[in-house]
Design a protein around this motif. Structure first.
Motif, PDB file in Angstrom:
ATOM      1  N   SER A   1       0.841  -1.194   0.000  1.00  0.00           N
ATOM      2  CA  SER A   1       0.000   0.000   0.000  1.00  0.00           C
ATOM      3  C   SER A   1       0.879   1.248   0.000  1.00  0.00           C
ATOM      4  O   SER A   1       1.547   1.531   0.998  1.00  0.00           O
ATOM      5  CB  SER A   1      -0.910   0.012   1.231  1.00  0.00           C
ATOM      6  N   PRO A   2       0.904   2.013  -1.084  1.00  0.00           N
ATOM      7  CA  PRO A   2       1.706   3.233  -1.103  1.00  0.00           C
ATOM      8  C   PRO A   2       1.317   4.217  -0.002  1.00  0.00           C
ATOM      9  O   PRO A   2       2.191   4.875   0.586  1.00  0.00           O
ATOM     10  CB  PRO A   2       1.438   3.820  -2.497  1.00  0.00           C
ATOM     11  N   ALA A   3       0.032   4.313   0.291  1.00  0.00           N
ATOM     12  CA  ALA A   3      -0.406   5.254   1.326  1.00  0.00           C
ATOM     13  C   ALA A   3       0.100   4.832   2.693  1.00  0.00           C
ATOM     14  O   ALA A   3       0.574   5.667   3.481  1.00  0.00           O
ATOM     15  CB  ALA A   3      -1.936   5.348   1.334  1.00  0.00           C
ATOM     16  N   GLN A   4      -0.007   3.531   3.001  1.00  0.00           N
ATOM     17  CA  GLN A   4       0.494   3.033   4.288  1.00  0.00           C
ATOM     18  C   GLN A   4       1.990   3.240   4.400  1.00  0.00           C
ATOM     19  O   GLN A   4       2.510   3.625   5.445  1.00  0.00           O
ATOM     20  CB  GLN A   4       0.160   1.546   4.432  1.00  0.00           C
ATOM     21  N   LEU A   5       2.720   2.996   3.312  1.00  0.00           N
ATOM     22  CA  LEU A   5       4.168   3.148   3.311  1.00  0.00           C
ATOM     23  C   LEU A   5       4.556   4.596   3.555  1.00  0.00           C
ATOM     24  O   LEU A   5       5.416   4.894   4.397  1.00  0.00           O
ATOM     25  CB  LEU A   5       4.733   2.658   1.973  1.00  0.00           C
ATOM     26  N   ARG A   6       3.933   5.522   2.826  1.00  0.00           N
ATOM     27  CA  ARG A   6       4.256   6.940   2.991  1.00  0.00           C
ATOM     28  C   ARG A   6       3.929   7.426   4.398  1.00  0.00           C
ATOM     29  O   ARG A   6       4.647   8.238   4.975  1.00  0.00           O
ATOM     30  CB  ARG A   6       3.487   7.762   1.952  1.00  0.00           C
ATOM     31  N   LEU A   7       2.840   6.923   4.958  1.00  0.00           N
ATOM     32  CA  LEU A   7       2.456   7.327   6.307  1.00  0.00           C
ATOM     33  C   LEU A   7       3.501   6.869   7.317  1.00  0.00           C
ATOM     34  O   LEU A   7       3.906   7.636   8.204  1.00  0.00           O
ATOM     35  CB  LEU A   7       1.094   6.739   6.661  1.00  0.00           C
ATOM     36  N   ALA A   8       3.951   5.620   7.190  1.00  0.00           N
ATOM     37  CA  ALA A   8       4.970   5.111   8.106  1.00  0.00           C
ATOM     38  C   ALA A   8       6.268   5.896   7.975  1.00  0.00           C
ATOM     39  O   ALA A   8       6.936   6.197   8.979  1.00  0.00           O
ATOM     40  CB  ALA A   8       5.213   3.625   7.841  1.00  0.00           C
ATOM     41  N   VAL A   9       6.646   6.242   6.748  1.00  0.00           N
ATOM     42  CA  VAL A   9       7.854   7.050   6.534  1.00  0.00           C
ATOM     43  C   VAL A   9       7.679   8.433   7.135  1.00  0.00           C
ATOM     44  O   VAL A   9       8.584   8.963   7.793  1.00  0.00           O
ATOM     45  CB  VAL A   9       8.182   7.138   5.029  1.00  0.00           C
ATOM     46  N   ASP A  10       6.514   9.039   6.934  1.00  0.00           N
ATOM     47  CA  ASP A  10       6.258  10.369   7.494  1.00  0.00           C
ATOM     48  C   ASP A  10       6.343  10.364   9.014  1.00  0.00           C
ATOM     49  O   ASP A  10       6.767  11.346   9.625  1.00  0.00           O
ATOM     50  CB  ASP A  10       4.876  10.873   7.064  1.00  0.00           C
ATOM     51  N   TYR A  11       5.938   9.261   9.627  1.00  0.00           N
ATOM     52  CA  TYR A  11       6.009   9.159  11.089  1.00  0.00           C
ATOM     53  C   TYR A  11       7.411   8.811  11.580  1.00  0.00           C
ATOM     54  O   TYR A  11       7.648   8.758  12.783  1.00  0.00           O
ATOM     55  CB  TYR A  11       5.009   8.122  11.600  1.00  0.00           C
ATOM     56  N   GLY A  12       8.342   8.533  10.666  1.00  0.00           N
ATOM     57  CA  GLY A  12       9.722   8.294  11.063  1.00  0.00           C
ATOM     58  C   GLY A  12      10.086   6.852  11.328  1.00  0.00           C
ATOM     59  O   GLY A  12      11.093   6.580  11.996  1.00  0.00           O
ATOM     60  N   ALA A  13       9.286   5.893  10.819  1.00  0.00           N
ATOM     61  CA  ALA A  13       9.572   4.480  11.082  1.00  0.00           C
ATOM     62  C   ALA A  13      10.662   3.923  10.174  1.00  0.00           C
ATOM     63  O   ALA A  13      11.157   2.820  10.423  1.00  0.00           O
ATOM     64  CB  ALA A  13       8.303   3.653  10.908  1.00  0.00           C
ATOM     65  N   GLY A  14      11.054   4.660   9.147  1.00  0.00           N
ATOM     66  CA  GLY A  14      12.070   4.191   8.214  1.00  0.00           C
ATOM     67  C   GLY A  14      12.068   5.048   6.971  1.00  0.00           C
ATOM     68  O   GLY A  14      11.407   6.080   6.918  1.00  0.00           O
ATOM     69  N   ARG A  15      12.802   4.607   5.977  1.00  0.00           N
ATOM     70  CA  ARG A  15      12.889   5.350   4.725  1.00  0.00           C
ATOM     71  C   ARG A  15      12.341   4.514   3.586  1.00  0.00           C
ATOM     72  O   ARG A  15      12.080   3.316   3.722  1.00  0.00           O
ATOM     73  CB  ARG A  15      14.338   5.732   4.451  1.00  0.00           C
ATOM     74  N   LEU A  16      12.177   5.156   2.435  1.00  0.00           N
ATOM     75  CA  LEU A  16      11.732   4.452   1.237  1.00  0.00           C
ATOM     76  C   LEU A  16      12.872   3.606   0.664  1.00  0.00           C
ATOM     77  O   LEU A  16      14.052   3.900   0.887  1.00  0.00           O
ATOM     78  CB  LEU A  16      11.251   5.452   0.191  1.00  0.00           C
ATOM     79  N   PRO A  17      12.568   2.556  -0.077  1.00  0.00           N
ATOM     80  CA  PRO A  17      13.615   1.706  -0.650  1.00  0.00           C
ATOM     81  C   PRO A  17      14.463   2.459  -1.673  1.00  0.00           C
ATOM     82  O   PRO A  17      14.015   3.406  -2.320  1.00  0.00           O
ATOM     83  CB  PRO A  17      12.820   0.577  -1.332  1.00  0.00           C
ATOM     84  N   ALA A  18      15.699   2.024  -1.795  1.00  0.00           N
ATOM     85  CA  ALA A  18      16.619   2.534  -2.820  1.00  0.00           C
ATOM     86  C   ALA A  18      17.103   1.359  -3.665  1.00  0.00           C
ATOM     87  O   ALA A  18      17.100   0.207  -3.211  1.00  0.00           O
ATOM     88  CB  ALA A  18      17.806   3.249  -2.168  1.00  0.00           C
ATOM     89  N   ASP A  19      17.520   1.650  -4.901  1.00  0.00           N
ATOM     90  CA  ASP A  19      17.926   0.583  -5.823  1.00  0.00           C
ATOM     91  C   ASP A  19      19.131  -0.200  -5.300  1.00  0.00           C
ATOM     92  O   ASP A  19      19.282  -1.388  -5.617  1.00  0.00           O
ATOM     93  CB  ASP A  19      18.258   1.166  -7.197  1.00  0.00           C
ATOM     94  N   ASP A  20      20.006   0.445  -4.527  1.00  0.00           N
ATOM     95  CA  ASP A  20      21.229  -0.231  -4.084  1.00  0.00           C
ATOM     96  C   ASP A  20      21.110  -0.800  -2.671  1.00  0.00           C
ATOM     97  O   ASP A  20      22.112  -1.120  -2.031  1.00  0.00           O
ATOM     98  CB  ASP A  20      22.419   0.732  -4.145  1.00  0.00           C
ATOM     99  N   ASP A  21      19.897  -0.942  -2.153  1.00  0.00           N
ATOM    100  CA  ASP A  21      19.730  -1.525  -0.824  1.00  0.00           C
ATOM    101  C   ASP A  21      20.295  -2.946  -0.790  1.00  0.00           C
ATOM    102  O   ASP A  21      20.037  -3.752  -1.701  1.00  0.00           O
ATOM    103  CB  ASP A  21      18.251  -1.575  -0.425  1.00  0.00           C
ATOM    104  N   ALA A  22      21.055  -3.250   0.248  1.00  0.00           N
ATOM    105  CA  ALA A  22      21.598  -4.596   0.448  1.00  0.00           C
ATOM    106  C   ALA A  22      21.401  -4.962   1.917  1.00  0.00           C
ATOM    107  O   ALA A  22      22.342  -4.947   2.712  1.00  0.00           O
ATOM    108  CB  ALA A  22      23.078  -4.645   0.067  1.00  0.00           C
ATOM    109  N   PRO A  23      20.184  -5.275   2.301  1.00  0.00           N
ATOM    110  CA  PRO A  23      19.909  -5.530   3.719  1.00  0.00           C
ATOM    111  C   PRO A  23      20.595  -6.792   4.226  1.00  0.00           C
ATOM    112  O   PRO A  23      20.735  -7.779   3.505  1.00  0.00           O
ATOM    113  CB  PRO A  23      18.385  -5.683   3.753  1.00  0.00           C
ATOM    114  N   SER A  24      21.029  -6.725   5.481  1.00  0.00           N
ATOM    115  CA  SER A  24      21.572  -7.922   6.125  1.00  0.00           C
ATOM    116  C   SER A  24      20.467  -8.742   6.766  1.00  0.00           C
ATOM    117  O   SER A  24      20.587  -9.955   6.925  1.00  0.00           O
ATOM    118  CB  SER A  24      22.597  -7.517   7.183  1.00  0.00           C
ATOM    119  N   LEU A  25      19.367  -8.069   7.124  1.00  0.00           N
ATOM    120  CA  LEU A  25      18.232  -8.737   7.756  1.00  0.00           C
ATOM    121  C   LEU A  25      16.942  -8.193   7.167  1.00  0.00           C
ATOM    122  O   LEU A  25      16.798  -6.984   6.974  1.00  0.00           O
ATOM    123  CB  LEU A  25      18.252  -8.494   9.272  1.00  0.00           C
ATOM    124  N   ILE A  26      16.004  -9.090   6.892  1.00  0.00           N
ATOM    125  CA  ILE A  26      14.684  -8.706   6.379  1.00  0.00           C
ATOM    126  C   ILE A  26      13.632  -9.202   7.361  1.00  0.00           C
ATOM    127  O   ILE A  26      13.653 -10.377   7.764  1.00  0.00           O
ATOM    128  CB  ILE A  26      14.430  -9.299   4.983  1.00  0.00           C
TER     129      ILE A  26
END
Length: 379
Positions: A54-79
């Protein structure tokens, strides 16, 4: 860490302990649990990237400071997969394929069903470790997320024979970084346990609350703290619980059948309360409940019993703060608090649980300061 696409990485708060996790943590699902994990990790300076269908849910969580939007070079160690139970297995499979160097965990409240589904599909589960934080709220969504949601709560980790120590340590580090207490169980042990301690209580609370839906207004005016306590979780989302109960049906049915037998025994006894043995059935039912409550872990995981004093608090601004301040002056630690306010009354009742050794001093000290003590009860 610098700025990234979709937002900035939260700096580690002054005075906080350094995180055990390093690198990027990807959280898939920006609802209550996912966003709360994001808030807790970002408070320690961890780079958190959020994803949601849900784009709206994602933007809301980002606006509240829970994290950032994905980037093309993301290389997470944990999901961390924090999506509804009916799509948990699908998302785990997709994340394992998309990020071949990451460890994947999930926070679904049922552990055996997604594991079996993934096994049946032939998915390599070497990098997957199921987990479940025993935490939540009646209200969902990113707007209800809190950084302190997991503090002091158990976080079950379900590893198998293929789990490496390094991968296990990563999931346990996640639990510890958000303030939870990691606890190892098999998926079978977990599902049987939550059937008794979480899933059946939801059904019981909902059934009891359902009896209130058509109750007379006069009866509802008599509702006290007992009915509020026993129906609190009945406000949960039906759509989510249909999925949870369906995925853990067998252990839930086992407990419900046993509970139904107990209820039938009590109802039969009350149909003829003067019959021989009827009072004993009722008394044993209440006593067994006492025994069960005694086994529940208390504050800080201790099986401790507290004494409760009931203080009358005037319904005016600042009175509750004054009460807590004066308890602090008396060096009385508040172990638990419940508030009750009767309709139409100009005061409320504060039920304050304290260490038994502090009870008499608390009563005497509060009375000297003008507080009215309505009584004491065993908690």
């Amino acid at each position: 860490m610098g700025a990234r696409a979709g937002g900035t990485v939260a700096p580690r708060l002054s005075g906080t302990v350094a995180p055990r996790l390093s690198g990027t943590v990807r959280v898939v699902g920006a609802g209550l649990l996912g966003a709360s994990i994001g808030h807790a990790l970002r408070a320690k300076g961890v780079d958190v990237v959020l994803a949601d269908t849900s784009p709206a849910q994602l933007r809301l969580a980002v606006d509240y400071g829970a994290g950032r939007l994905p980037a093309d070079d993301d290389a997470p160690s944990l999901i961390v997969v924090a999506v509804p139970p009916d799509v948990t297995a699908d998302v785990i499979q997709a994340e394992l394929a998309r990020f071949p160097d990451a460890v994947v965990t999930d926070v679904a409240s049922v552990k055996l069903e997604p594991f079996r589904v993934l096994q049946s599909r032939g998915v390599d589960l070497t990098r997957y470790i199921g987990s479940h934080p025993l935490a939540g709220r009646e209200r969902g969504g990113a707007i209800s997320a809190r950084a302190d949601l997991f503090i002091g709560r158990p976080w079950v980790v379900c590893r198998d024979g293929e789990t490496t120590p390094a991968d296990l340590a990563l999931v346990e580090a996640l639990a510890l970084d958000v303030g939870a207490m990691p606890l190892e169980m098999t998926p079978e042990e977990h599902d049987r346990s939550v059937a008794l301690t979480s899933h059946v209580p939801q059904v019981v609370a909902s059934l009891l609350a359902g009896r209130l839906a058509e109750a007379e207004e006069g009866a509802l005016r008599l509702a006290g703290q007992g009915v509020r306590d026993t129906t609190r979780i009945a406000a949960s989302a039906p759509e989510l619980w249909v999925q949870i109960l369906g995925a853990n049906a067998a252990p839930v049915v086992e407990v419900l059948d046993a509970l139904a037998a107990d209820l039938r025994e009590v109802s039969d006894a009350l149909r003829a309360p003067e019959a021989p043995g009827a009072r004993r059935v009722v008394a044993e039912t209440i006593r067994q409940g006492n025994d069960g409550v005694d086994r529940l872990p208390g504050k800080h995981g201790q099986n401790r019993r507290f004494e409760t004093l009931v203080v009358m608090v005037d319904d005016t601004a600042g009175q509750l703060g004054r009460l807590f301040g004066e308890l602090g002056e008396l060096n009385v630690n508040v172990e638990d608090l419940r508030l009750e306010h009767s309709p139409g009354a100009q005061f409320g009742l504060a039920e304050i649980s304290v260490d038994p050794a502090a009870l008499h001093g608390a009563i005497a000290g509060l009375q000297e300061r003008g507080w009215r003590i309505a009584g004491t009860t065993n908690d």
